[in-house]
Write a protein that holds these residues in place. Sequence first.
Motif, PDB file in Angstrom:
ATOM      1  N   GLU A 127       0.829  -1.204   0.000  1.00  0.00           N
ATOM      2  CA  GLU A 127       0.000   0.000   0.000  1.00  0.00           C
ATOM      3  C   GLU A 127       0.865   1.257   0.000  1.00  0.00           C
ATOM      4  O   GLU A 127       0.382   2.349  -0.314  1.00  0.00           O
ATOM      5  N   HIS A 128       2.143   1.113   0.389  1.00  0.00           N
ATOM      6  CA  HIS A 128       3.063   2.242   0.393  1.00  0.00           C
ATOM      7  C   HIS A 128       3.824   2.367  -0.917  1.00  0.00           C
ATOM      8  O   HIS A 128       4.759   3.163  -1.009  1.00  0.00           O
ATOM      9  N   MET A 129       3.437   1.555  -1.930  1.00  0.00           N
ATOM     10  CA  MET A 129       4.214   1.522  -3.172  1.00  0.00           C
ATOM     11  C   MET A 129       3.343   1.803  -4.393  1.00  0.00           C
ATOM     12  O   MET A 129       3.364   1.067  -5.375  1.00  0.00           O
ATOM     13  N   GLU A 130       2.560   2.862  -4.333  1.00  0.00           N
ATOM     14  CA  GLU A 130       1.794   3.254  -5.514  1.00  0.00           C
ATOM     15  C   GLU A 130       2.749   3.764  -6.592  1.00  0.00           C
ATOM     16  O   GLU A 130       3.798   4.341  -6.250  1.00  0.00           O
ATOM     17  N   PRO A 131       2.467   3.559  -7.885  1.00  0.00           N
ATOM     18  CA  PRO A 131       1.253   3.009  -8.498  1.00  0.00           C
ATOM     19  C   PRO A 131       1.325   1.511  -8.794  1.00  0.00           C
ATOM     20  O   PRO A 131       0.825   1.039  -9.814  1.00  0.00           O
ATOM     21  N   LEU A 132       1.970   0.743  -7.943  1.00  0.00           N
ATOM     22  CA  LEU A 132       2.152  -0.687  -8.153  1.00  0.00           C
ATOM     23  C   LEU A 132       0.797  -1.383  -8.351  1.00  0.00           C
ATOM     24  O   LEU A 132      -0.136  -1.191  -7.565  1.00  0.00           O
ATOM     25  N   GLN A 133       0.726  -2.220  -9.409  1.00  0.00           N
ATOM     26  CA  GLN A 133      -0.529  -2.921  -9.721  1.00  0.00           C
ATOM     27  C   GLN A 133      -0.523  -4.379  -9.276  1.00  0.00           C
ATOM     28  O   GLN A 133      -1.592  -4.963  -9.060  1.00  0.00           O
ATOM     29  N   GLY A 134       0.659  -4.974  -9.158  1.00  0.00           N
ATOM     30  CA  GLY A 134       0.719  -6.372  -8.753  1.00  0.00           C
ATOM     31  C   GLY A 134       2.134  -6.790  -8.430  1.00  0.00           C
ATOM     32  O   GLY A 134       3.098  -6.159  -8.860  1.00  0.00           O
ATOM     33  N   VAL A 135       2.235  -7.889  -7.661  1.00  0.00           N
ATOM     34  CA  VAL A 135       3.539  -8.416  -7.260  1.00  0.00           C
ATOM     35  C   VAL A 135       3.575  -9.913  -7.533  1.00  0.00           C
ATOM     36  O   VAL A 135       2.640 -10.648  -7.145  1.00  0.00           O
ATOM     37  N   PHE A 136       4.628 -10.370  -8.194  1.00  0.00           N
ATOM     38  CA  PHE A 136       4.846 -11.787  -8.461  1.00  0.00           C
ATOM     39  C   PHE A 136       5.968 -12.296  -7.559  1.00  0.00           C
ATOM     40  O   PHE A 136       6.936 -11.582  -7.296  1.00  0.00           O
ATOM     41  N   GLY A 137       5.837 -13.546  -7.100  1.00  0.00           N
ATOM     42  CA  GLY A 137       6.872 -14.161  -6.279  1.00  0.00           C
ATOM     43  C   GLY A 137       7.998 -14.683  -7.156  1.00  0.00           C
ATOM     44  O   GLY A 137       7.749 -15.371  -8.156  1.00  0.00           O
ATOM     45  N   LEU A 138       9.222 -14.381  -6.797  1.00  0.00           N
ATOM     46  CA  LEU A 138      10.379 -14.777  -7.605  1.00  0.00           C
ATOM     47  C   LEU A 138      10.569 -16.292  -7.610  1.00  0.00           C
ATOM     48  O   LEU A 138      11.124 -16.855  -8.555  1.00  0.00           O
ATOM     49  N   LEU A 139      10.091 -16.959  -6.578  1.00  0.00           N
ATOM     50  CA  LEU A 139      10.302 -18.405  -6.463  1.00  0.00           C
ATOM     51  C   LEU A 139       9.615 -19.174  -7.582  1.00  0.00           C
ATOM     52  O   LEU A 139      10.223 -20.030  -8.231  1.00  0.00           O
ATOM     53  N   ASP A 140       8.321 -18.881  -7.826  1.00  0.00           N
ATOM     54  CA  ASP A 140       7.571 -19.633  -8.842  1.00  0.00           C
ATOM     55  C   ASP A 140       6.831 -18.731  -9.822  1.00  0.00           C
ATOM     56  O   ASP A 140       6.060 -19.210 -10.643  1.00  0.00           O
TER      57      ASP A 140
END
Length: 561
Positions: A127-140
């Motif tokens: 929530e502190h990282m606008e305008p971020l839309q999504g995050v993917f996990g590096l593992l998979d």
Amino acid sequence: MPDNPGNAMLEENLVETFGASLRNHWPASCFSDLGGSAISYGDVANRIFRLHHIFDRLGMERGDRVALVGRNTVNWAVTYLATVSYGAVIVPILPDFTPGEIEHLVRHSGAKLMVAAPGIFDGLDPEHMEPLQGVFGLLDMGLIWHRNTSLPGIVKGADTGYVEQFRDRLSRETLTFGALGGDTLAAIVYTSGTTGFSKGVMLTHNALMANVQHFSVCVELKAEDRIVSFLPLAHAFGCSFDFLAPFACGCHVVFVEQIPSPKILVAAFEEHRPVVVMSVPLIIEKIYRNRIRPIIETPRMRTMLKIPGLNRFLRAKLRDKIYEVFGGNYRELVIGGAALNREVEAFFRLIGLNITCGYGMTECGPLISYTVSADQPPLGSVGRMIPHLECRIHRPDPATGIGEVHVRGENVMLGYYRDEEATSAAIDPDGWLYTGDLGHLDDEGFLYLTGRCKNMILSASGQNIYPEEIESRINNLPCVEESLVIDHGGKLVALVYPDLEAMDRACLKDRQMQELMETNRQQLNEDLPSYARISEMRIMFEEFEKTPTRKIKRTLYTAAT
């Protein structure tokens, strides 16, 4: 001085080079994580297009940013290649930054997507990282957080969707990427500044291509050569030469995700026998200080090394032993990221190791100068300027020729992202980048560095003192791990962090350690001019505070005095 084609135009295209490598080496092993199975160049192509499909469905445009934070893995490399070949901008972030710093860099870059190691993302607040839309996990590469409500559906359908969208480009014969000009922004690389917030270095496709091309030709990388990638990929040095150049040449890159302890690295080198080893001085100097010098400084070894014939035999044995430590197959041991201790470099050359030192900075993506060992660069030099880059020494001292190193050419950054003031201070209107490093050029065009402009100390008698040169000597003294030379009330004081392992082996107590450092000081001063002599060696009982790239935060210690 020999001419250098610093203004010559770069003909090769980065994305076309990526595409050609995928086509030319389609069935060959491309990437693997240490201890894992390899994936082929064809597999990498499919993973790239899967991410292109997600980018496209999300509405990402050329120039949009993708933040990438984590240690060296196959998925890190694929994410980087997919982002740059799409025309988006990769924002690699060192995992050693604090959660607050990572959040700041993501906000500052305006990243739309983020790929992060789960352990790192757990400490962040999206929530502190606008305008971020999504995050993917590096593992998979699974979706682990989203603000955009359409993203879960896009990801769910990606495994079949990319095949449908790119079916005419998913073979060895038909693979192509969209055309991207050399002046297209490829990456924003945040420096780990020693004096404040990091600055975002803007590197173009041509800046990366100039590095890839020169290094690939110099060290003669070939298809199916193996590389062990253990330097941080978020740092320009590791990214260009442990990853991008080998990938462009069809090599098999083995990624070391763990923090590279000597035990892990020696096992990896033994198993994969890399043809080129990239290293930082810290690793090489530790091998010399802890493994080699204790052997060659014994009375018996000193005597034998003075006997003609026997000394050549012993040096060859030492060379072979060190060669095997790095896998017994390398053609070049390349040192970068900081200056290598002159004594260490001289010894390794004496015994016949192929070792060379290069010079660069993030602002050049990173290479500025480099010469392979076969071309016999002089001891202490960092090679000649690379093609497409020219150099001048600004306001050289009439007596020494030393001045600030300025460079201009194809691989110089566009500037610092969203920081016009810092950009104007670093690059003049004629395109010269002020490196902040002091050095001089010889008649053959070889560059020698003496230190940083901001670190230079002016003695009471008006002499220029370069603390890095003195520190290099101190770091080779008994029981010294690292040091920092500062000006304290007009006198030079050496802050010394001791080599604790060496102390333990010698069973030294506090008073004995003080006596040893005083002996070290006296020995050092015998070889220094009067104006550069050390008045005191002050033992530090805690390791120096460092940046994420392991550079000492000098200002903390100079301000404290």
